[in-house]
Design a protein around this motif. Sequence first.
Motif, short mmCIF file in Angstrom:
data_model
loop_
_atom_site.label_atom_id
_atom_site.label_comp_id
_atom_site.label_asym_id
_atom_site.label_seq_id
_atom_site.Cartn_x
_atom_site.Cartn_y
_atom_site.Cartn_z
N LEU A 104 0.71 -1.04 -0.12
CA LEU A 104 0.04 -0.02 -0.06
C LEU A 104 0.94 1.20 -0.14
CD1 LEU A 104 -2.92 0.66 0.18
CD2 LEU A 104 -2.90 0.93 2.44
N ILE A 105 1.86 1.43 1.09
CA ILE A 105 2.75 2.53 1.07
C ILE A 105 3.52 2.47 -0.66
CG2 ILE A 105 5.00 3.27 1.97
CD1 ILE A 105 3.93 2.02 4.70
N GLY A 106 3.86 1.20 -1.08
CA GLY A 106 4.41 1.38 -2.29
C GLY A 106 3.89 2.03 -3.62
N ILE A 107 2.52 1.36 -3.47
CA ILE A 107 1.46 2.22 -4.58
C ILE A 107 1.36 3.44 -4.20
CG2 ILE A 107 -1.01 1.78 -5.07
CD1 ILE A 107 -0.49 -0.99 -5.16
N VAL A 108 1.11 4.06 -3.29
CA VAL A 108 0.94 5.37 -2.87
C VAL A 108 2.07 6.09 -3.25
CG1 VAL A 108 0.84 7.15 -1.16
CG2 VAL A 108 -0.63 5.19 -0.99
N ILE A 109 3.43 5.90 -2.93
CA ILE A 109 4.58 6.32 -3.64
C ILE A 109 4.71 6.57 -5.12
CG2 ILE A 109 7.14 6.42 -3.47
CD1 ILE A 109 6.97 5.40 -0.76
N THR A 110 4.16 5.28 -5.53
CA THR A 110 4.33 5.17 -6.99
C THR A 110 3.16 6.06 -7.75
OG1 THR A 110 4.82 2.74 -6.92
CG2 THR A 110 4.18 3.41 -9.05
N ARG A 111 2.21 5.93 -7.30
CA ARG A 111 1.13 7.24 -7.63
C ARG A 111 1.70 8.61 -7.58
NH1 ARG A 111 -3.18 5.73 -10.36
NH2 ARG A 111 -4.58 7.21 -9.30
N PHE A 112 2.57 9.04 -6.66
CA PHE A 112 2.91 10.27 -6.73
C PHE A 112 3.85 10.46 -7.61
CE2 PHE A 112 1.04 10.63 -2.48
CZ PHE A 112 -0.03 11.81 -2.68
N LEU A 113 4.82 9.52 -7.99
CA LEU A 113 6.07 9.84 -8.67
C LEU A 113 5.82 9.30 -10.37
CD1 LEU A 113 8.86 7.67 -6.54
CD2 LEU A 113 8.50 10.10 -6.99
N ILE A 114 4.91 8.43 -10.52
CA ILE A 114 4.37 8.15 -11.69
C ILE A 114 2.86 8.30 -12.02
CG2 ILE A 114 4.39 6.63 -13.79
CD1 ILE A 114 6.66 4.87 -12.00
N PRO A 115 2.56 9.46 -12.51
CA PRO A 115 0.93 9.58 -12.66
C PRO A 115 0.13 8.73 -13.78
CG PRO A 115 2.12 11.33 -13.80
CD PRO A 115 3.21 10.35 -13.40
N ILE A 116 0.98 7.56 -14.15
CA ILE A 116 0.14 6.81 -14.69
C ILE A 116 -0.53 5.61 -13.90
CG2 ILE A 116 0.57 4.70 -16.52
CD1 ILE A 116 3.13 6.35 -17.45
N ASP A 117 -1.77 5.39 -14.53
CA ASP A 117 -2.73 4.41 -13.38
C ASP A 117 -2.20 3.02 -13.95
OD1 ASP A 117 -4.60 3.64 -11.76
OD2 ASP A 117 -6.29 3.71 -13.25
N ILE A 118 -1.25 2.46 -13.23
CA ILE A 118 -0.82 1.13 -13.24
C ILE A 118 -1.11 0.29 -12.21
CG2 ILE A 118 0.98 1.38 -15.06
CD1 ILE A 118 3.19 1.18 -12.74
N ALA A 119 -1.51 1.04 -11.07
CA ALA A 119 -1.54 0.34 -9.72
C ALA A 119 -3.22 0.15 -9.53
CB ALA A 119 -0.85 1.13 -8.47
N THR A 120 -3.44 -0.92 -9.94
CA THR A 120 -4.75 -1.54 -10.07
C THR A 120 -5.24 -2.41 -8.89
OG1 THR A 120 -4.75 -3.24 -11.67
CG2 THR A 120 -5.39 -1.03 -12.58
N ILE A 121 -6.29 -2.66 -8.56
CA ILE A 121 -6.48 -3.60 -7.41
C ILE A 121 -6.30 -4.76 -7.78
CG2 ILE A 121 -8.58 -4.68 -6.02
CD1 ILE A 121 -10.11 -2.04 -6.43
#
Length: 173
Positions: A69-86
């Motif tokens: 969850l922390i990894g996905i939140v950091i990834t969302r801020f660094l890379i604005p592409i929506d790759i972190a799906t459920i």
Amino acid sequence: MGLDLIIFIAAIFFGAFLYWRESHSNGLYRFFNKIFNSKALQMKSTDKKGFVYQQTFLVRLIFIGFLFLIGIVITRFLIPIDIATISIFASMIVGTLAGTYLANFVFKSGKVIEEKSDSLEDIVHDTIEKGKDFIEDLKTKDAEEVEDQKEMKEKPKGDEKSARERLKDKGLL
């Protein structure tokens, strides 16, 4: 191959690596233990427990879930592409859990094999000796049966009475 399957396989390897790393050193877990617990409640220096190493299923699930969850939140801020799906998130968690249990099985079986290597050698040696004894017994039984058959054939039949004569002797004819 789909992205979910690739991530699942990578998560299995990550879980095995995470388990292996914590089995050798649990410094990060000790650090958080010192921060969150008082001196009386802190873990002993001989305790090897980590975030996933020597933990129950539920605790492993919670720690791995928060990690991703922390990894996905950091990834969302660094890379604005929506790759972190459920589905990818679930694949990562399940794969990492499977990897930790797989690594646990491999490490424990390796320890058992190392501990029992001398006794396994003795067991194999005893089994081979028993097999040799069994084969020798079969050979001697076969030889005895052949000798018994030869003795039966060698008996002269001229000395014996015929079946008619034996019945007459008994008074049945």
